[in-house]
Motif scaffolding. Sequence first.
Motif, PDB file in Angstrom:
ATOM      1  N   ARG A   4      -9.084 -27.531 -19.663  1.00 50.41           N
ATOM      2  CA  ARG A   4      -8.326 -28.688 -19.243  1.00 50.41           C
ATOM      3  C   ARG A   4      -8.019 -28.632 -17.751  1.00 50.41           C
ATOM      4  N   VAL A   5      -7.674 -27.442 -17.269  1.00 53.28           N
ATOM      5  CA  VAL A   5      -7.385 -27.309 -15.818  1.00 53.28           C
ATOM      6  C   VAL A   5      -8.629 -27.604 -15.004  1.00 53.28           C
ATOM      7  N   THR A   6      -9.721 -27.143 -15.483  1.00 52.83           N
ATOM      8  CA  THR A   6     -10.986 -27.359 -14.751  1.00 52.83           C
ATOM      9  C   THR A   6     -11.314 -28.838 -14.680  1.00 52.83           C
ATOM     10  N   MET A   7     -11.106 -29.560 -15.771  1.00 57.09           N
ATOM     11  CA  MET A   7     -11.400 -30.973 -15.774  1.00 57.09           C
ATOM     12  C   MET A   7     -10.455 -31.753 -14.867  1.00 57.09           C
ATOM     13  N   VAL A   8      -9.185 -31.337 -14.838  1.00 58.59           N
ATOM     14  CA  VAL A   8      -8.231 -32.012 -13.953  1.00 58.59           C
ATOM     15  C   VAL A   8      -8.609 -31.811 -12.495  1.00 58.59           C
ATOM     16  N   LEU A   9      -8.995 -30.589 -12.142  1.00 59.31           N
ATOM     17  CA  LEU A   9      -9.389 -30.310 -10.754  1.00 59.31           C
ATOM     18  C   LEU A   9     -10.642 -31.097 -10.367  1.00 59.31           C
ATOM     19  N   ALA A  10     -11.582 -31.244 -11.286  1.00 61.54           N
ATOM     20  CA  ALA A  10     -12.807 -31.993 -10.992  1.00 61.54           C
ATOM     21  C   ALA A  10     -12.496 -33.458 -10.747  1.00 61.54           C
ATOM     22  N   VAL A  11     -11.559 -34.010 -11.580  1.00 62.04           N
ATOM     23  CA  VAL A  11     -11.190 -35.414 -11.388  1.00 62.04           C
ATOM     24  C   VAL A  11     -10.504 -35.600 -10.049  1.00 62.04           C
ATOM     25  N   LEU A  13     -10.817 -33.803  -7.352  1.00 69.86           N
ATOM     26  CA  LEU A  13     -11.811 -33.688  -6.265  1.00 69.86           C
ATOM     27  C   LEU A  13     -12.668 -34.961  -6.154  1.00 69.86           C
ATOM     28  N   LEU A  14     -13.008 -35.578  -7.273  1.00 69.47           N
ATOM     29  CA  LEU A  14     -13.803 -36.790  -7.244  1.00 69.47           C
ATOM     30  C   LEU A  14     -13.031 -37.934  -6.597  1.00 69.47           C
ATOM     31  N   ILE A  15     -11.750 -38.018  -6.995  1.00 69.49           N
ATOM     32  CA  ILE A  15     -10.924 -39.070  -6.395  1.00 69.49           C
ATOM     33  C   ILE A  15     -10.776 -38.860  -4.897  1.00 69.49           C
ATOM     34  N   GLY A  16     -10.571 -37.608  -4.468  1.00 72.18           N
ATOM     35  CA  GLY A  16     -10.466 -37.324  -3.027  1.00 72.18           C
ATOM     36  C   GLY A  16     -11.728 -37.659  -2.274  1.00 72.18           C
ATOM     37  N   VAL A  18     -13.921 -40.003  -3.125  1.00 73.47           N
ATOM     38  CA  VAL A  18     -14.020 -41.457  -3.026  1.00 73.47           C
ATOM     39  C   VAL A  18     -13.108 -42.003  -1.934  1.00 73.47           C
ATOM     40  N   VAL A  19     -11.846 -41.472  -1.890  1.00 76.03           N
ATOM     41  CA  VAL A  19     -10.898 -41.932  -0.876  1.00 76.03           C
ATOM     42  C   VAL A  19     -11.397 -41.599   0.520  1.00 76.03           C
ATOM     43  N   ALA A  20     -11.937 -40.383   0.707  1.00 77.13           N
ATOM     44  CA  ALA A  20     -12.431 -39.980   2.037  1.00 77.13           C
ATOM     45  C   ALA A  20     -13.612 -40.838   2.479  1.00 77.13           C
ATOM     46  N   GLY A  21     -14.478 -41.161   1.511  1.00 81.66           N
ATOM     47  CA  GLY A  21     -15.623 -42.021   1.867  1.00 81.66           C
ATOM     48  C   GLY A  21     -15.203 -43.420   2.258  1.00 81.66           C
ATOM     49  N   TYR A  22     -14.272 -43.988   1.491  1.00 81.77           N
ATOM     50  CA  TYR A  22     -13.787 -45.317   1.808  1.00 81.77           C
ATOM     51  C   TYR A  22     -13.101 -45.355   3.159  1.00 81.77           C
ATOM     52  N   TRP A  23     -12.284 -44.345   3.423  1.00 77.65           N
ATOM     53  CA  TRP A  23     -11.582 -44.273   4.711  1.00 77.65           C
ATOM     54  C   TRP A  23     -12.567 -44.140   5.880  1.00 77.65           C
ATOM     55  N   GLY A  24     -13.558 -43.349   5.682  1.00 74.22           N
ATOM     56  CA  GLY A  24     -14.569 -43.204   6.747  1.00 74.22           C
ATOM     57  C   GLY A  24     -15.324 -44.493   7.009  1.00 74.22           C
ATOM     58  N   LEU A  25     -15.612 -45.277   5.938  1.00 75.31           N
ATOM     59  CA  LEU A  25     -16.304 -46.547   6.122  1.00 75.31           C
ATOM     60  C   LEU A  25     -15.448 -47.542   6.883  1.00 75.31           C
ATOM     61  N   VAL A  26     -14.149 -47.566   6.583  1.00 77.68           N
ATOM     62  CA  VAL A  26     -13.234 -48.465   7.283  1.00 77.68           C
ATOM     63  C   VAL A  26     -13.142 -48.121   8.753  1.00 77.68           C
ATOM     64  N   LEU A  27     -12.982 -46.826   9.041  1.00 78.66           N
ATOM     65  CA  LEU A  27     -12.900 -46.418  10.458  1.00 78.66           C
ATOM     66  C   LEU A  27     -14.191 -46.716  11.218  1.00 78.66           C
ATOM     67  N   GLY A  28     -15.326 -46.609  10.544  1.00 76.62           N
ATOM     68  CA  GLY A  28     -16.610 -46.885  11.228  1.00 76.62           C
ATOM     69  C   GLY A  28     -16.751 -48.326  11.623  1.00 76.62           C
ATOM     70  N   ARG A  29     -16.238 -49.254  10.809  1.00 73.39           N
ATOM     71  CA  ARG A  29     -16.338 -50.673  11.152  1.00 73.39           C
ATOM     72  C   ARG A  29     -15.399 -51.053  12.300  1.00 73.39           C
ATOM     73  N   GLN A  30     -14.282 -50.369  12.427  1.00 73.37           N
ATOM     74  CA  GLN A  30     -13.294 -50.722  13.442  1.00 73.37           C
ATOM     75  C   GLN A  30     -13.600 -50.113  14.812  1.00 73.37           C
ATOM     76  N   SER A  31     -14.437 -49.088  14.923  1.00 73.38           N
ATOM     77  CA  SER A  31     -14.708 -48.433  16.224  1.00 73.38           C
ATOM     78  C   SER A  31     -15.597 -49.322  17.092  1.00 73.38           C
ATOM     79  N   PRO A  32     -15.274 -49.524  18.368  1.00 75.68           N
ATOM     80  CA  PRO A  32     -16.091 -50.396  19.245  1.00 75.68           C
ATOM     81  C   PRO A  32     -17.450 -49.786  19.564  1.00 75.68           C
ATOM     82  N   ALA A  33     -18.472 -50.670  19.744  1.00 81.17           N
ATOM     83  CA  ALA A  33     -19.819 -50.200  20.098  1.00 81.17           C
ATOM     84  C   ALA A  33     -19.833 -49.666  21.518  1.00 81.17           C
ATOM     85  N   PRO A  34     -20.637 -48.649  21.785  1.00 76.85           N
ATOM     86  CA  PRO A  34     -20.689 -48.085  23.139  1.00 76.85           C
ATOM     87  C   PRO A  34     -21.209 -49.112  24.138  1.00 76.85           C
TER      88      PRO A  34
END
Length: 316
Positions: A4-11, A13-16, A18-34
């Motif tokens: 049970r502990v292993t499954m909770v940790l896996a969930v 980590l998966l949620i983290g 997804v959140v990190a990917g979404y946050w990175g996509l948002v920041l990439g759209r907002q950064s100005p082009a060189p």
Amino acid sequence: MNSRVTMVLAVLLLIGAVVAGYWGLVLGRQSPAPAPVANVQAPASPVAAPVVQAVDDSLRQPVLVLVHDLPPNTALTAADLTIERVKVAPAGSFNKLEDAVGRSALRALAAGTWLSESSFDAGGSLARMIRPSERALAVAVDEVIGAGGQLSPGDYVDVMLFLPQDAVNTDKSAQLVIPALRLLSVGELLGPTIDGQVAGNKELTSDEKFKLEQRRSSARTVVLAVPEQMLSRLMLATQSGTLRLAVRSAQEKNLQRYWAGDNEVAARLDSTNRNLVHFAQLSLSAAPRMPAVASAARTARGIEVIRGNQVTQQTP
């Protein structure tokens, strides 16, 4: 419990993830082009070209040029003329409209001709190819007399004369009549005039030049520039025997000296005896053959006999 502990940790980590990917996509759209790198060039000096042009124009000289073909005996107007600026102006050329407006030439002038005092001088092509101390004299030639048809205007030739044996001339002889005469024309092919223009004021096309060159080898007359004091000698030579024209080397630079103002080449090279060579000098006999008249006179003289008051001639 461990599963049970292993499954909770896996969930978690998966949620983290997804959140990190979404946050990175948002920041990439907002950064100005060189910002693009601009191609920076040094500004051109606005006065460089005008300065060069001004210096170039200051070195050029005005020359009066004919715009249209001008028939003979036609007065020039300002509309017939233009002023061009050239780096090297021809010697004696006009540089103002006032120099030519109202004047008329005795011969036709072609468009593009630069004007000078010689443009309004009288005379044909040959008259404008010689100096006052020279005369133009035509001589009949064939392929042998004319050096195999290889003569060209501007060549210098020696005039040779062969005298055959006849009642007056008891011995064959050859002599140099006049050395270093300048060829003015060969057939229809003319050389340049004294002022450097094309004879006849006509620029020949390439086809016309080719046709003239073809007829040059078969020309039957040439015109020589003869010093005035030697004109009678050459005239007598043409009627006395057979002529030959011997071409002189171009390395003598006789033509260059002529254009530099020296037109006495023939007079300086002339000799008193004109290199007279008798036929007897070319024969194998040591002594020249005596004339028949002198031999007969010695034979008929005889011996003088005096008897009293009588005088008789006896032949031994």
